[in-house]
Design a protein around this motif. Structure first.
Motif, PDB file in Angstrom:
ATOM      1  N   ALA A 184       0.820  -1.218   0.000  1.00 47.51           N
ATOM      2  CA  ALA A 184       0.000   0.000   0.000  1.00 47.51           C
ATOM      3  C   ALA A 184       0.851   1.264   0.000  1.00 47.51           C
ATOM      4  O   ALA A 184       0.546   2.229  -0.706  1.00 47.51           O
ATOM      5  CB  ALA A 184      -0.939  -0.022   1.199  1.00 47.51           C
ATOM      6  N   GLU A 185       1.895   1.262   0.789  1.00 50.84           N
ATOM      7  CA  GLU A 185       2.761   2.441   0.890  1.00 50.84           C
ATOM      8  C   GLU A 185       3.386   2.792  -0.463  1.00 50.84           C
ATOM      9  O   GLU A 185       3.406   3.966  -0.874  1.00 50.84           O
ATOM     10  CB  GLU A 185       3.861   2.172   1.906  1.00 50.84           C
TER      11      GLU A 185
ATOM     12  N   ARG B  34       2.271   1.826  -3.422  1.00 50.12           N
ATOM     13  CA  ARG B  34       1.202   2.213  -4.360  1.00 50.12           C
ATOM     14  C   ARG B  34       0.909   3.699  -4.229  1.00 50.12           C
ATOM     15  O   ARG B  34       0.722   4.405  -5.222  1.00 50.12           O
ATOM     16  CB  ARG B  34      -0.067   1.399  -4.095  1.00 50.12           C
ATOM     17  N   GLU B  35       0.842   4.172  -2.987  1.00 49.10           N
ATOM     18  CA  GLU B  35       0.520   5.578  -2.742  1.00 49.10           C
ATOM     19  C   GLU B  35       1.639   6.496  -3.225  1.00 49.10           C
ATOM     20  O   GLU B  35       1.389   7.541  -3.832  1.00 49.10           O
ATOM     21  CB  GLU B  35       0.273   5.787  -1.248  1.00 49.10           C
TER      22      GLU B  35
END
Length: 203
Positions: free
Chosen positions: A48-49, A51-52
């Protein structure tokens, strides 16, 4: 502060690299990375990190990542063994050693044994909505419960999933066998609760 990542380059792990170093190396969504704390490598787009930070899209769940029926069945047997074993220990320590009257011991023992199915349901609710996303049996088989987007389920959804198992049982267990007849290998209670059982992506 962002963690540093080990990056697989030409089949070999290199690093660890900070975020700026990953940008300089033009990291791609399908590149394999891991932090020192992660047990295995994952694609950058799965984290997630990253991706952001890099604007990666979340990957769709591929068919080969859905947990198979035999994995789920074996995990269930393991979980029954774990819960039953815990109750046997409680019965031995608390009932047999503390209570002197034989009739009272028998009543208390059968009462505790009758609680096992309810304890197992609560155990599933708590463990499947935890950070591990899986009971101990599922963890041993390296599968976990997620929502339809592949994310961790809430406690409320875990409650719904496990209560819906009643319908899988009431259909004479046909609800469980439905996993053989759909691409996502969902049982009836998974369909009703909007959940999936997937394999851990280990590389």
């Amino acid at each position: 502060m962002f963690p540093k990542y080990i990056l697989v380059i030409n089949g070999r792990p290199e690093g660890p690299f900070g975020i700026d170093e990953l940008k300089a190396r033009k990291i791609k969504p399908a590149d394999f990375v891991k932090t020192p704390e992660m047990p295995d490598y994952k694609e950058a787009q799965e984290i997630a990190e990253l991706r952001e930070l890099f604007g990666f899209k979340k990957p769709a769940l591929l068919m080969q990542y859905f947990g198979s029926f035999d994995q789920r069945l074996l995990a269930s047997f393991l979980d029954w063994f774990i819960v039953f074993g815990a109750f046997v220990i409680v019965i031995f320590v608390v009932v047999l050693l503390k209570l002197q009257d034989k009739e009272t011991r028998m009543t208390a023992s059968f009462g505790l044994l009758a609680c096992i199915p309810f304890a197992k349901i609560i155990y599933h609710m708590v463990m499947e909505s935890s950070a591990k996303q899986a009971t101990y049996g599922k963890q041993m088989l390296k599968i976990k419960v997620v929502d339809m987007n592949g994310d961790r389920i809430t406690f409320g959804k875990a409650v719904a999933r496990n209560l819906c198992k009643i319908f899988s049982v009431l259909t004479f267990f046909i609800g469980y066998l439905m996993a053989f007849f759909n691409k996502k290998q969902q049982c009836l209670h998974d369909m009703m609760a909007g959940t999936l059982v997937i394999k851990e992506r280990l590389f």
